[in-house]
Design a protein around this motif. Structure first.
Motif: not given
Length: 159
Positions: A33-47
């Protein structure tokens, strides 16, 4: 007495083994779940490089501590990699911000300046402005503009 307690000890041992197995499963699930949340955050705030040496980060949803912390590394890496002269943080899609993330965003914008990029924040709504004020988040030397369009115009004029 020892013979009669043998089955009871065996039952306790099996129960302990089962508890340990379930505990290990739960730890594995929490990590996933922690890894999935990190990936969701990364995808929801792309540079995103929106113009030559101009980066933009759209922030969508709520900005919690984890999301704010996960934003720093990719933004600073992208500035260093591209030699960006401007970074636009677009808060138009932000639905809420807690106090620590507001301070974290302020520190991120200071770090971008240390790398030579101008930090701009656009799309701040009334509730987000109030949260930033309540958090004591300061944005010295950071340009705030109403819209992404205004920020892009500013970047185009400065080229």
């Amino acid at each position: 007495v020892l013979l009669s307690s043998g089955p009871a000890l065996l039952v306790v041992w099996h129960e302990l083994t089962e508890i340990k197995r379930r505990e290990a499963e739960l730890r594995a699930q929490v990590e996933l779940i922690r890894q999935q949340q990190a990936e969701i955050h990364r995808l929801s705030m792309p540079v995103i490089e929106v113009w030559d040496k101009v980066l933009m980060v759209p922030v969508l949803g709520a900005l919690d501590h984890t999301a704010a912390a996960s934003l720093t590394t990719p933004v600073l890496a992208a500035i260093a990699r591209t030699g960006a002269r401007a970074i636009i943080i677009d808060l138009t899609g932000l639905t809420g911000a807690d106090l620590p993330p507001a301070r974290h965003l302020s520190r991120l914008l200071t770090a971008t300046q240390l790398l030579g990029a101008e930090g701009m924040v656009v799309g701040i709504g009334p509730s987000v402005a109030q949260a930033f004020i309540a958090a004591g988040a300061e944005f010295p030397r950071v340009r705030t503009l109403a819209t992404l369009r205004e920020a892009l115009r500013r970047c185009l004029r400065s080229t």
